[in-house]
Design an enzyme around this catalytic site. Structure first.
Site, PDB file in Angstrom:
ATOM      1  N   ASP A   1     -32.739  17.152  23.049  1.00  0.00           N
ATOM      2  CA  ASP A   1     -32.955  17.751  24.365  1.00  0.00           C
ATOM      3  C   ASP A   1     -31.055  18.324  24.181  1.00  0.00           C
ATOM      4  O   ASP A   1     -30.964  18.869  25.341  1.00  0.00           O
ATOM      5  CB  ASP A   1     -32.545  15.654  25.291  1.00  0.00           C
ATOM      6  CG  ASP A   1     -30.992  15.195  25.152  1.00  0.00           C
ATOM      7  OD1 ASP A   1     -30.559  15.601  24.073  1.00  0.00           O
ATOM      8  OD2 ASP A   1     -31.213  14.711  25.959  1.00  0.00           O
TER       9      ASP A   1
ATOM     10  N   ASP B   1     -32.267  13.421  19.873  1.00  0.00           N
ATOM     11  CA  ASP B   1     -33.528  13.638  20.964  1.00  0.00           C
ATOM     12  C   ASP B   1     -34.033  14.903  21.460  1.00  0.00           C
ATOM     13  O   ASP B   1     -34.809  15.342  21.786  1.00  0.00           O
ATOM     14  CB  ASP B   1     -32.988  12.824  21.539  1.00  0.00           C
ATOM     15  CG  ASP B   1     -32.341  13.200  22.953  1.00  0.00           C
ATOM     16  OD1 ASP B   1     -31.710  13.769  22.100  1.00  0.00           O
ATOM     17  OD2 ASP B   1     -32.303  12.357  23.466  1.00  0.00           O
TER      18      ASP B   1
ATOM     19  N   SER C   1     -29.853   9.791  21.455  1.00  0.00           N
ATOM     20  CA  SER C   1     -29.247  10.812  21.266  1.00  0.00           C
ATOM     21  C   SER C   1     -28.443  11.075  19.897  1.00  0.00           C
ATOM     22  O   SER C   1     -28.823  11.095  18.927  1.00  0.00           O
ATOM     23  CB  SER C   1     -28.722  11.211  22.508  1.00  0.00           C
ATOM     24  OG  SER C   1     -28.293  12.728  22.368  1.00  0.00           O
TER      25      SER C   1
ATOM     26  N   ASP D   1     -29.848  17.594  17.972  1.00  0.00           N
ATOM     27  CA  ASP D   1     -29.488  15.966  18.029  1.00  0.00           C
ATOM     28  C   ASP D   1     -31.222  15.298  17.812  1.00  0.00           C
ATOM     29  O   ASP D   1     -31.780  16.041  18.404  1.00  0.00           O
ATOM     30  CB  ASP D   1     -28.730  15.859  19.115  1.00  0.00           C
ATOM     31  CG  ASP D   1     -29.450  16.091  20.533  1.00  0.00           C
ATOM     32  OD1 ASP D   1     -30.810  16.796  20.864  1.00  0.00           O
ATOM     33  OD2 ASP D   1     -29.024  15.195  21.293  1.00  0.00           O
TER      34      ASP D   1
END
EC number: 5.4.2.10
Length: 459
Positions: A250, A248, A105, A246
């Site tokens: 999400d 990833d 992340s 960010d």
């Protein structure tokens, strides 16, 4: 296996320093074997989708997981760097038994993580993760397929296009981003190709940064945890909005045309009020975590809506949304779950919901994204060496005294970190001075009970 017995899985999968246990190839191989055994049920041909972000260590973990799943008799579909929500989407659309995202992340490149999604595109429950972890700790010989039943690995070349089309479909029909200048910061992460493409195909003039990953620069001075460069560029280019994702993708934070950073609470407030006015908001409210600002809760009350709070973690937000029939939830950090469009947080889809409102209202982001005045809030982390400082009588009494002093003017939230030996002390109140004094007082009591010097506490 009880939640307390879990060692590998935290609040969002397994995470650690790359090439060190548990984030090493040996553990990834074993996880593939164990998860393969757990999901390899029934007579159909079993399939797993594996995606990743742009970290160098993805080249190590991806083949290790692939070997584990293939050895357990599951076919593997590799999609390469794609956002976490894309993996959830593809797991469902490909009728796969399992989805795997390799990402840490917003963490630096040295870290990595593994998140698991079930066939419904939802993150696995604590109980499911516990069962897989129990299998990893046992004899996995029985999980290995006979030579004739080994799985195969293939690559899905059009995976990015499938996700791009799904994201565009979440944007209101008949509306366009034409005439808007948008700066998007992809954090050198998983959305470095798909995010600028979506915005451009919807008609925006796109200025992209954080789109040159080299395996090392993910989240480095960029993205949702470091929006300073984005804010400066928004002002310089006189953009209408800045979007920071960010690693990833999400979660997101936004930057309005003045360069002011907008967090997840304000994003939730805008989407909630817009959807409620259009009759699209379900469940009579919004789900958020205990960290969301009290200002958000009071704002929603003025709209006749309820804020349902959960413990920290977007997985718990999603679970509460399903239990309460809500279609909007999220975290102050920028995870926003819109269950009409996906099963997990999706920074790009959330940004499009905000842009839809800006297009409809024809008003600047600085007006539309300031839905409420947040109450002063302060978070302090107190490190401890062991024991249970929150059970200490001095700490219990101090917390009770602080809550009594605040009354209805604010709140105290004290909780242990799920990943580090830290006690997180959060105080929120209508007066800044009161927030500062209560936070300092509580942190000092916990520090004394923990027998850790003051210099060990990090703010």
């Amino acid at each position: 296996m009880s939640d307390g017995a879990r060692r590998l899985f935290g609040t969002d999968g397994i995470r650690g320093v790359a090439n060190r246990a548990p984030m090493d190839a040996a553990t990834a191989l074993r996880l593939g074997q164990a998860a393969g055994r757990f999901f390899n049920r029934g007579q159909h041909r079993h399939r797993v989708v594996i995606g990743k972000d742009t970290r160098l260590s993805g080249y190590m973990l991806e083949p290790a997981l692939t070997a584990g799943f293939v050895g357990a008799g599951m076919d593997v579909v590799l999609v390469g760097p794609l956002p976490t929500p894309a993996i959830a989407l593809l797991t469902r659309s490909l009728r796969a038994d399992l989805g795997v995202m390799i990402s840490a992340s917003h963490n630096p490149f040295e870290d990595n993580g593994i998140k698991l999604f079930g066939p419904d595109g939802l993150k696995l429950s604590d109980a499911q993760e516990g069962e897989i972890e129990a299998l990893m700790g046992g004899d996995l010989a029985g999980a290995l397929a006979m030579p004739r039943r080994l799985g195969r690995a293939s690559r899905l070349e059009d995976a990015p296009g499938r996700y791009i089309e799904a994201v565009k479909a979440s944007f209101s029909r008949g509306r366009s981003l034409e005439g808007l200048r948008i700066v998007v910061d992809c954090a050198h992460g998983a959305a470095y190709k798909v995010a600028p493409t979506v915005l451009w195909e919807l008609g925006a003039e796109v200025v992209s940064i954080g789109v040159a990953p080299d395996g090392f620069n993910i989240n480095e001075g960029c993205g949702s945890t470091a929006p300073g460069a984005l804010a400066a560029l928004v002002r310089e280019r006189r953009a209408d909005l800045g979007i920071a994702l960010d690693g990833d993708a999400d979660r997101l934070v936004l930057v309005d045309e003045t360069g002011a950073v907008v967090d997840g609470d304000q994003i939730l407030a805008l989407i909630a009020s817009s959807w409620a006015a259009e009759g699209k908001l379900r469940g009579g409210g919004v789900v958020a975590t205990v960290m969301s600002n009290l200002g958000l809760e009071r704002f929603l009350q003025t709209k006749g809506l309820t804020l349902h709070r959960t413990k920290v973690g977007d997985r718990y937000v999603g679970e509460a949304m399903r239990e309460r029939g809500c279609n909007l939830g999220g975290e102050q950090s920028g995870h926003v779950i819109l269950s009409d469009h996906g099963t997990t947080g999706d920074g790009l889809v959330a940004a499009l919901q905000v842009l839809s409102v800006l297009v409809e209202e024809k008003r600047p982001a600085s007006e539309m994204l300031r839905r409420f005045a947040p109450l002063p809030q302060k978070l302090v982390n107190v490190r401890f060496a062991g024991g249970a400082p929150l059970k200490d009588e001095r700490v219990v009494e101090a917390i009770a005294a602080a809550e009594a002093e605040l009354g209805a003017r604010g709140r105290v939230l004290i909780r242990p970190s799920g990943t580090e030996p830290l006690i997180r002390v959060m105080v929120e109140a209508e007066e800044e001075a009161l927030v500062q004094s209560l936070t300092a007082r509580l942190a000092e009591v916990i520090r004394t009970a923990s027998a850790v010097p003051a210099r060990a506490a990090a703010e």
